[in-house]
Scaffold this motif. Structure first.
Motif, short mmCIF file in Angstrom:
data_model
loop_
_atom_site.label_atom_id
_atom_site.label_comp_id
_atom_site.label_asym_id
_atom_site.label_seq_id
_atom_site.Cartn_x
_atom_site.Cartn_y
_atom_site.Cartn_z
N GLY A 20 21.53 23.99 -72.41
CA GLY A 20 22.19 24.12 -71.11
C GLY A 20 23.19 23.02 -70.92
N THR A 21 22.71 21.73 -71.36
CA THR A 21 23.64 20.60 -71.19
C THR A 21 24.88 20.78 -72.06
N THR A 28 32.62 22.51 -68.87
CA THR A 28 33.33 21.49 -68.11
C THR A 28 34.58 21.06 -68.86
N HIS A 29 34.46 20.95 -70.22
CA HIS A 29 35.62 20.55 -71.02
C HIS A 29 36.72 21.58 -70.94
N GLU A 34 41.84 23.30 -68.87
CA GLU A 34 42.66 24.27 -68.13
C GLU A 34 43.30 23.59 -66.94
N LEU A 35 42.52 22.71 -66.23
CA LEU A 35 43.07 22.01 -65.08
C LEU A 35 44.20 21.09 -65.51
#
Length: 303
Positions: A20-21, A28-29, A34-35
């Protein structure tokens, strides 16, 4: 549950947490990536918008300057328009005055023009009539000239024929026994003169015998002889053949008619002969003989 099973459960739980981590870290990466990309795009768009803003600001400044210039020109033009309108009004006033002054003159000129147009139409009609008359006169003149030429030729022919007849009369007639006032007329079927061959139906011949000496008086035969310009007698159903004594020489003639006449000192004699055949156009000669010579002759022409 024993310790081995518990350990297995713990390991499974730890693996699930680890997975899960890892998934959360990957997610998140990706989101961060993308951000970051979006941030880069936004930064670039902000730069473009800033440049567009600067351009628009420059254009706005230019438009403001142009507007200010146009405003000044507008004020100047408004003044010019006012002056122009004033001048136009003055000109219109002058024109109205001129129109008032020339209105009567224009009406008078129009009346004169109308009258002149009427006169022109009359003159043109007269000119056309004169032209038609001139054309007719020219045609008539041409015809008359042609007729005159023909008549001149005919007169010359008749003159030559008459000259020949006169020469023959001098040679063949007696000094104290010859016809005078010898006349030949060609008539239609009705007693009316004609010169057309197709209408010729009758010959009327008349002459005078005057101052006839005694030795030539008494009953004598008269013969009417009609020949063409070549001396050929015209055709007759019963031609009269005779011999006459001309200058102590016997001469044979072919007459179309004869008559016995008691000749005195003075008389007017005549022959009337109905043509038995139609004569052609041309020149003809009529002669009257007696037993002792030629009394007289004349020529005529049929068209």
């Amino acid at each position: 549950m024993n310790s081995r099973q518990g350990l297995t459960v713990i390991i499974v739980i730890l693996l699930l947490l680890l997975m899960g981590t890892a998934y959360w870290g990957y997610t998140t990466h990706q989101d961060k990536k993308e951000l970051t990309s979006q941030n880069t795009q936004l930064t670039q768009q902000m730069g473009d918008l800033t440049a567009l803003k600067d351009n628009l600001q420059t254009e706005v400044d230019s438009l403001q300057n142009a507007y200010a210039t146009l405003a000044e020109e507008n004020e100047s033009l408004q003044g010019s328009v006012a002056d122009a309108q004033k001048k136009i009004a003055e000109k219109e006033a002058v024109i109205r005055n001129i129109k008032k002054q020339t209105a009567s003159e224009t009406n008078s000129l129009q009346a004169q023009i109308k009258e002149l147009l009427g006169v022109k139409a009359e003159l043109q009609a007269s000119i056309n009539n004169l032209q038609v008359e001139n054309d007719s006169l020219l045609a008539l003149t041409g015809q008359l000239t042609a007729d005159l030429a023909v008549a001149k030729t005919e007169n010359e022919t008749l003159a030559n024929l008459n000259s020949t007849i006169q020469e023959k009369l001098k040679r063949l007639t007696l000094a104290n026994f010859k016809a005078t006032a010898f006349r030949v007329e060609v008539e239609k079927r009705r007693p009316k003169a004609t010169a057309k061959a197709r209408q010729a139906k009758r010959l009327q011949v008349s002459f005078d015998l005057t101052g006839v000496v005694a030795k030539y008086q008494g009953v004598r035969p008269l013969y009417l002889v009609v020949t063409d310009d070549k001396g050929t007698p015209i055709k007759a159903k019963n031609p009269i053949l005779a011999k006459v004594n001309v200058n102590n020489s016997m001469m044979e003639i072919q007459a179309v008619k004869s008559q016995e006449v008691n000749i005195g000192e003075n008389q007017r004699l005549s022959f009337s002969y109905d043509l038995e055949e139609k004569l052609r156009s041309g020149y003809y000669r009529v002669a009257v003989y007696t037993d002792i010579g030629l009394l007289g002759a004349a020529s005529f022409r049929l068209q």
